[in-house]
Design an enzyme around this catalytic site. Structure first.
Site, PDB file in Angstrom:
ATOM      1  N   ASP A  67       0.823  -1.208   0.000  1.00  0.00           N
ATOM      2  CA  ASP A  67       0.000   0.000   0.000  1.00  0.00           C
ATOM      3  C   ASP A  67       0.861   1.263   0.000  1.00  0.00           C
ATOM      4  O   ASP A  67       2.081   1.205   0.178  1.00  0.00           O
ATOM      5  CB  ASP A  67      -0.960  -0.009   1.204  1.00  0.00           C
ATOM      6  CG  ASP A  67      -0.287  -0.451   2.500  1.00  0.00           C
ATOM      7  OD1 ASP A  67       0.955  -0.369   2.588  1.00  0.00           O
ATOM      8  OD2 ASP A  67      -0.988  -0.873   3.426  1.00  0.00           O
ATOM      9  N   HIS A 138      -7.161  -4.560  10.276  1.00  0.00           N
ATOM     10  CA  HIS A 138      -6.913  -4.357   8.838  1.00  0.00           C
ATOM     11  C   HIS A 138      -5.655  -5.109   8.391  1.00  0.00           C
ATOM     12  O   HIS A 138      -4.752  -5.368   9.181  1.00  0.00           O
ATOM     13  CB  HIS A 138      -6.846  -2.865   8.465  1.00  0.00           C
ATOM     14  CG  HIS A 138      -5.630  -2.106   8.879  1.00  0.00           C
ATOM     15  ND1 HIS A 138      -5.678  -0.819   9.362  1.00  0.00           N
ATOM     16  CD2 HIS A 138      -4.305  -2.422   8.860  1.00  0.00           C
ATOM     17  CE1 HIS A 138      -4.468  -0.388   9.608  1.00  0.00           C
ATOM     18  NE2 HIS A 138      -3.609  -1.343   9.323  1.00  0.00           N
ATOM     19  N   GLU A 143      -9.481  -1.732   5.266  1.00  0.00           N
ATOM     20  CA  GLU A 143     -10.024  -1.320   6.555  1.00  0.00           C
ATOM     21  C   GLU A 143     -11.331  -2.050   6.863  1.00  0.00           C
ATOM     22  O   GLU A 143     -12.069  -2.437   5.949  1.00  0.00           O
ATOM     23  CB  GLU A 143     -10.290   0.191   6.524  1.00  0.00           C
ATOM     24  CG  GLU A 143      -9.032   1.048   6.482  1.00  0.00           C
ATOM     25  CD  GLU A 143      -8.450   1.287   7.876  1.00  0.00           C
ATOM     26  OE1 GLU A 143      -8.161   0.306   8.592  1.00  0.00           O
ATOM     27  OE2 GLU A 143      -8.266   2.465   8.243  1.00  0.00           O
TER      28      GLU A 143
HETATM   29  C1  GLP Z   1      -0.261   0.017   8.544  1.00  0.00           C
HETATM   30  C2  GLP Z   1      -0.092  -0.737   7.195  1.00  0.00           C
HETATM   31  C3  GLP Z   1      -0.262  -2.203   7.387  1.00  0.00           C
HETATM   32  C4  GLP Z   1       0.419  -2.588   8.685  1.00  0.00           C
HETATM   33  C5  GLP Z   1      -0.381  -2.055   9.842  1.00  0.00           C
HETATM   34  C6  GLP Z   1       0.253  -2.264  11.204  1.00  0.00           C
HETATM   35  O1  GLP Z   1      -1.096   1.085   8.498  1.00  0.00           O
HETATM   36  N1  GLP Z   1      -0.886  -0.288   6.108  1.00  0.00           N
HETATM   37  O2  GLP Z   1       0.281  -2.894   6.274  1.00  0.00           O
HETATM   38  O3  GLP Z   1       0.481  -3.976   8.794  1.00  0.00           O
HETATM   39  O4  GLP Z   1      -0.784  -0.739   9.617  1.00  0.00           O
HETATM   40  O5  GLP Z   1       1.214  -1.303  11.495  1.00  0.00           O
HETATM   41  P1  GLP Z   1       2.250  -1.470  12.683  1.00  0.00           P
HETATM   42  O6  GLP Z   1       3.134  -2.591  12.315  1.00  0.00           O
HETATM   43  O7  GLP Z   1       2.976  -0.165  12.746  1.00  0.00           O
HETATM   44  O8  GLP Z   1       1.450  -1.756  13.909  1.00  0.00           O
END
Ligand code: GLP
Length: 249
Positions: A67, A138, A143
């Site tokens: 993404d 998500h 989402e």
């Molecule tokens: C982000 C990304 C995801 C990721 C998730 C968790 O917004 N789009 O691909 O897995 O949120 O983030 P974190 O690893 O910082 O908790």
């Protein structure tokens, strides 16, 4: 789904990097799906270390990031592209033409998403996708909501998700873009193998809903229950209360 509880985040990250390195040794032209966020940081560090000591050769592999923020050019310091450059791409021998990314600054979001899905299809889909999970369940930027979308698409980010991404924007949630482009559920569910990492108590509820809850768009990660090859690697706090080391399901 196969759950493995590691003693620590660091151990899980090292095992994950070793797993990826093994997959690339088996299939040098591996097509890898890659996440951003805090979760995979140690994995990238480990992969860079493996590459530096000659134990990982990515010269024939391809990567597709999951993404990107919509409205940000790749060179913006807050973009996922910049994150990947800083933590991974600059330090390994991936061929630039095999690094695939959504361009958040593309003028036509729909055309950009169609381009990305077509590029992924031309590469034969993802062989292995590494995933994190949002505290709201998500995956990538799919989402929670009343429904989910199969193709790559433009998405409005939830408040919680924007808060969770504030670190990339000087800890100011107001600076986090309102929208993103994301691979849809189809590309993720069609990946040949899925490895999802989750660390910390903040993720325990989402991990439990993913593993044990109903398959519902309210928890996009729950759709992974339908996939035949999913490994979920967590630390003890993300496993939730009462889950011992080495527990499997
Ligand atoms: C982000 C990304 C995801 C990721 C998730 C968790 O917004 N789009 O691909 O897995 O949120 O983030 P974190 O690893 O910082 O908790």
């Amino acid at each position: 789904m196969n759950l493995r509880v590691f003693d620590s985040e660091q151990q899980a990250a090292a095992a994950c990097a070793a797993r990826i390195a093994e997959a690339v040794r088996d299939t040098p032209s591996l097509v890898l799906g890659l996440p951003t966020g805090r979760t995979p940081l140690n994995v990238y560090r480990e992969l860079v270390a493996l590459s530096a000591r000659g134990a990982l050769d990515l010269s024939r592999a391809s990567t597709f990031n999951l993404d990107e923020f919509f409205g940000l050019p790749p060179e913006d310091a807050g973009s996922f592209r910049s994150y990947m450059e800083r933590h991974f791409f600059q330090h390994v021998n991936l061929a630039p033409e095999r690094i695939h990314f959504l361009d958040g600054s593309a003028p036509d979001a729909e055309a950009e998403c169609a381009r990305y899905d077509a590029e992924l299809a031309a590469a034969g889909g993802l062989d292995l996708v590494l995933l994190g999970i949002g505290a709201n369940g998500h995956i990538a930027f799919n989402e929670p909501g009343d429904s989910l979308l199969a193709p790559c698409h433009r998405v409005k980010l939830g408040r919680e998700t924007r808060l969770a991404n504030a670190a990339l924007f000087g800890d100011d949630p107001a600076r986090v873009p309102l929208e993103a482009l994301t691979l849809g559920m189809a590309s993720i569910l069609q990946a040949r193998r899925v490895l999802l990492l989750a660390f910390g108590a903040r993720k325990a509820e989402a991990v439990s809903a993913m593993l044990h809850g109903p398959v519902t768009p309210r928890c996009p990660a729950s759709f992974l229950q339908l996939h035949r090859d999913v490994e979920v690697w967590v630390d003890p706090s993300a496993a939730g209360p009462g889950r011992g080391v080495g527990a499997t399901r």
